[in-house]
Design an enzyme around this catalytic site. Structure first.
Site, PDB file in Angstrom:
ATOM      1  N   ASP A 131      58.551  19.770  85.828  1.00  0.00           N
ATOM      2  CA  ASP A 131      59.346  19.190  84.754  1.00  0.00           C
ATOM      3  C   ASP A 131      60.798  19.182  85.226  1.00  0.00           C
ATOM      4  OD1 ASP A 131      60.089  17.958  82.455  1.00  0.00           O
ATOM      5  OD2 ASP A 131      59.096  19.336  81.107  1.00  0.00           O
TER       6      ASP A 131
HETATM    7  C1  BGC Z   1      60.448  16.705  79.441  1.00  0.00           C
HETATM    8  C2  BGC Z   1      59.278  15.939  80.025  1.00  0.00           C
HETATM    9  C3  BGC Z   1      59.737  14.585  80.467  1.00  0.00           C
HETATM   10  C4  BGC Z   1      60.838  14.755  81.481  1.00  0.00           C
HETATM   11  C5  BGC Z   1      61.333  13.459  82.081  1.00  0.00           C
HETATM   12  C6  BGC Z   1      61.650  16.696  80.353  1.00  0.00           C
HETATM   13  O1  BGC Z   1      62.784  17.196  79.728  1.00  0.00           O
HETATM   14  O2  BGC Z   1      60.045  18.015  79.146  1.00  0.00           O
HETATM   15  O3  BGC Z   1      58.256  15.867  79.086  1.00  0.00           O
HETATM   16  O4  BGC Z   1      58.667  13.854  80.971  1.00  0.00           O
HETATM   17  O5  BGC Z   1      61.920  15.412  80.860  1.00  0.00           O
HETATM   18  O6  BGC Z   1      62.065  12.730  81.202  1.00  0.00           O
END
Ligand code: BGC
Length: 754
Positions: free
Chosen positions: A288
């Site tokens: 993530d």
């Molecule tokens: C989130 C993810 C997301 C990623 C990319 C993160 O802050 O937890 O779910 O896919 O950002 O935007």
């Protein structure tokens, strides 16, 4: 003739399998050849993902700059970009990767296509409330069609995190509290995004996230510690991920949380032992946003060098906007601290997905301006999201049959700032959608011309304009709009009040400790009720709310979530009875926040009832222990009667199919749909089992007066559970079966498994 046909089918299947096998072999050979040519830096580059725009979902890391990203792109040190969108932009970055780097390896372009791209479907929790797997699959297909037309070939969805805690803002992004429903929805979404052919131009790779247990953040507080037992991990958290893997999901994303002391990003147990070894997952895992670095703040790694070593060993294949792999991995290999085969494994997985998408054959296949123009916002997509939106609505209460509204001769008051809001219904995950593009409830209701409709705002929800990256802390206290709302309500036959949360009050980093209607909305509701109790309360929210007072006083309550682009049309069609609602809650609604976490599949405890009539039993002294609305609950404009629950016998052997049937009758006056739900209870086991577990459901449409027999089959797949080592077992013993229209399912039968 029949035999000849069968033979042809077998030959075709055989040839089909052979082709896939030889295609796979060819891909592996092409990967081998590439790996041989790649430098260590180029391998690390494939494991490096950059965001295209700053500050999209997290802070820009220090030292990161757009120039540096372009420099790395040119060197072939970037394997993927996220949040670059639009054919022009995607083509520009792809061109650098393909035409300016030594090996010309194409980028995989990721984006958060969570519930649609530009034309938005309901938030995922709402979609799950439809229990309509075909519709959910279709919604993901529509999203994939639009996103792929915009140059994107990989979505960071579906989120398959189970959560029992409505305080957690991200419950809006999942399928609710139940692993069985969650697994079915996960499968439908993966199949919708990826289709039958990943190399087709309108399908995209899916990503099951967040691996794992993010939905169990302590006290519902975002990014918090998770400390759960192995039984919950294996039986509740992991099944939807397993279902996604079984459905062929190409990627997984790990999670921000630590679990039992180990950040998921650095967990070999999750990523190597379970995902890659036990489940034979051959796609890749992306971190993530910056979660590799966060292992340092968690206190699990001393510095970025150690973070890189831990995560690559644990099986995190790609670093999302963390700059950890790109800065540390090559040196770690050169210093002999980690072996190069770890890089080869990660790169092979990433390249495999790129090959399967067909990017090596044509890196610009998603970059077609004509298709972009034709597909995005196409009326067909609007039809699809409208259909999904209607299916997602849950009728919670309809005393006195205020609904459906009469179409003529009525004075209708429409109250609440959310009723006229064209932005909030888009939810918080709508990066590609333009602001204010939802049909508001006001606009939807204006299509019905037979009544006199008067709108009054009553009160705002928040004091400031809510936005994606900014926190909305302040709920308004301004009651200056009350007088107008009361005056309008007084003169009306029916008052429709649209209350709830702003679209940016749920989602990532939007945890709440209070589940009441924000701001002065509760007060507004009570004031309006005093002048006109004929209220239809339409809720707009991204999580279960505690609406005890409303349930006691307001005759009609409709759960309309945040329904996306076509919100207003969907709500109006349901309120006016042009669509008969059939949604069922995918998450329990509590009586108050103190009951949270509250869920239907709880364990019995040693003292479940007050049979001795004293205080020493499992309960609260200030509120009933039952929920306000249980999991699986939802009404219709018609009524259904369940009868005749039958099992073919009452004693079975492990491995047998156990056939269950039940009769469903539409006892009302209109056609309607019902989600028939089957639950079991394993009465005693080597690990205690929940009081009820959903094991089957079917969405059935019946005309008024019509009767149908519904069949279910229970077998080893549904009668077992995971032990504390994660091994699936089926044990002999006594079981109960329950069938009904919610988790309160009251028809009951028994059987023994030998
Ligand atoms: C989130 C993810 C997301 C990623 C990319 C993160 O802050 O937890 O779910 O896919 O950002 O935007």
């Amino acid at each position: 003739m029949k035999n000849t046909l069968l033979l042809t089918v077998y030959i075709l299947l055989f040839v089909g399998c052979q082709t896939t096998k030889s295609q796979n072999q060819e891909i592996e050979q092409r990967i081998d050849m590439l790996l041989k040519q790649m430098t260590i830096e180029e391998k690390v580059g494939q494991m490096n993902q950059y965001n295209g725009f700053w500050n999209v979902t997290g802070p820009a890391p220090e030292g990161g700059s757009a120039e540096k990203k372009y420099e790395h792109l040119r060197k072939g040190w970037v394997g993927s970009m996220l949040s670059v969108r639009g054919v022009k932009e995607v083509r520009a970055v792809q061109k650098i990767a393909v035409e300016e780097t030594r090996l010309g390896i194409p980028l995989i372009i990721g984006f958060d296509v969570i519930h649609g791209y530009k034309t938005l479907s309901p938030i995922p929790l709402a979609e799950a409330a439809s229990w309509d797997l075909e519709a959910i699959k279709k919604s993901a297909e529509t999203a994939a069609a639009e996103a792929s037309a915009s140059g994107i070939n990989w979505t960071f969805g579906p989120m398959v995190d189970i959560s029992r805690d409505a305080r957690w803002g991200r419950v809006m992004e999942g399928a609710g509290e139940d692993p069985f429903l969650g697994s079915k929805v996960a499968e439908a979404r993966v199949k919708g995004f990826q289709g039958d052919d990943l190399s087709a131009v309108n399908t995209i790779a899916a990503c099951a996230k967040h691996f794992a247990a993010y939905g169990f953040s302590e006290s519902g507080k975002e990014y918090n510690t998770v400390d759960i037992g192995t039984s919950t991990l294996h039986n509740i958290v992991l099944p939807p991920f397993k279902a996604a893997v079984d459905a062929g999901v190409k990627t997984l994303m790990n999670s921000f949380n630590e679990i039992n002391g180990i950040p998921s990003t650095g967990s070999s147990y999750l990523q190597r032992d379970i995902l890659k070894d036990a489940w034979h997952f051959d796609g890749f895992v992306v971190s993530d946003w910056g979660s590799l670095n966060e292992m340092i703040t968690w206190g699990y790694a001393k510095d970025t060098r150690e973070a890189a070593k831990i995560t690559v060993t644990a099986g995190s294949d790609m670093d999302m906007e963390g700059y950890v792999y790109i800065e540390e991995l090559a040196q770690l290999v050169k210093d002999g601290v980690i072996k190069e085969y770890l890089l080869d494994d990660a790169v092979r997985r990433i390249l495999r997905v790129k090959f399967e998408l067909g990017l090596f054959d044509n890196p610009y296949k998603y970059c077609d301006e004509a298709r972009e123009k034709e597909t995005i916002g196409n009326p067909k997509n609007h039809e699809a999201v409208l259909d999904m939106a209607k299916k997602s609505i849950v009728l919670l209460k309809n005393k006195n049959h205020l609904l459906p509204l009469k179409k003529e001769g009525q004075k209708i008051a429409l109250i609440g700032t959310l009723a006229a809001d064209k932005n909030s219904p888009l939810g918080s995950w709508r990066i590609a959608a333009d602001d204010n593009t939802a049909v508001s409830v006001l606009e939807g209701m204006q299509h019905y011309k037979g009544n006199i409709l008067t709108y009054a705002k009553g009160a705002d929800v928040t004091t400031e304009k809510a936005e994606f990256v900014h926190e909305v802390k302040i709920n308004t206290t301004d009651k200056s709009g009350f007088a107008e709302a009361l005056a309008v309500a007084k003169q009306s036959d029916v008052v429709v009040m649209v209350l709830g949360e702003n679209g940016f009050q749920t989602g990532e980093a939007r945890s709440r400790t209070n589940l009441l209607l924000p701001g002065v909305q509760q007060e507004l509701l009570e004031e309006v009720y005093k002048v006109n109790p004929n209220i239809v309360l339409v809720l707009n929210n991204g999580r279960p709310l505690a609406i005890n007072w409303a349930d006691e006083h307001i005759p009609t309550i409709v759960e309309a979530w945040q329904l996306g682009t076509e919100t207003g049309n969907a709500v109006a069609q349901v309120l006016y009875g042009d669509y008969n609602p059939s949604g069922k809650l995918p998450m329990t609604f509590p009586r108050n926040v103190g009951q949270v976490p509250i869920y239907y599949n709880y364990k019995n405890t040693g003292r479940p009832t007050n049979k001795d009539n004293n205080v020493f039993w499992s309960h609260y002294t200030d509120v009933e222990k039952t929920p306000l609305y249980p999991f699986g609950y939802g009404l219709s404009y018609t009524t259904f009667e369940y009868s005749n629950l039958k099992l073919e016998g009452n004693s079975f052997k492990i491995g047998d199919d156990i056939n269950v049937s039940v009769t469903l009758k539409n006892t009302g006056k209109v056609t309607g749909k019902e989600v028939v739900q089957l639950y079991i209870r394993d009465l005693y086991a080597s690990i205690t089992r929940p009081v009820k577990e959903l094991k089957g459901f079917e969405l059935v449409e019946l005309k008024a007066g019509e009767t149908k027999t519904i069949h279910f089959t229970l077998n080893n797949k549904t009668l077992g559970f995971y032990d504390n080592d994660g091994k699936y077992i089926v044990e002999p013993g006594d079981f109960k079966v329950f069938v009904g229209g919610s988790s309160i399912a009251s028809l009951e039968a028994d059987f023994t498994l030998n």
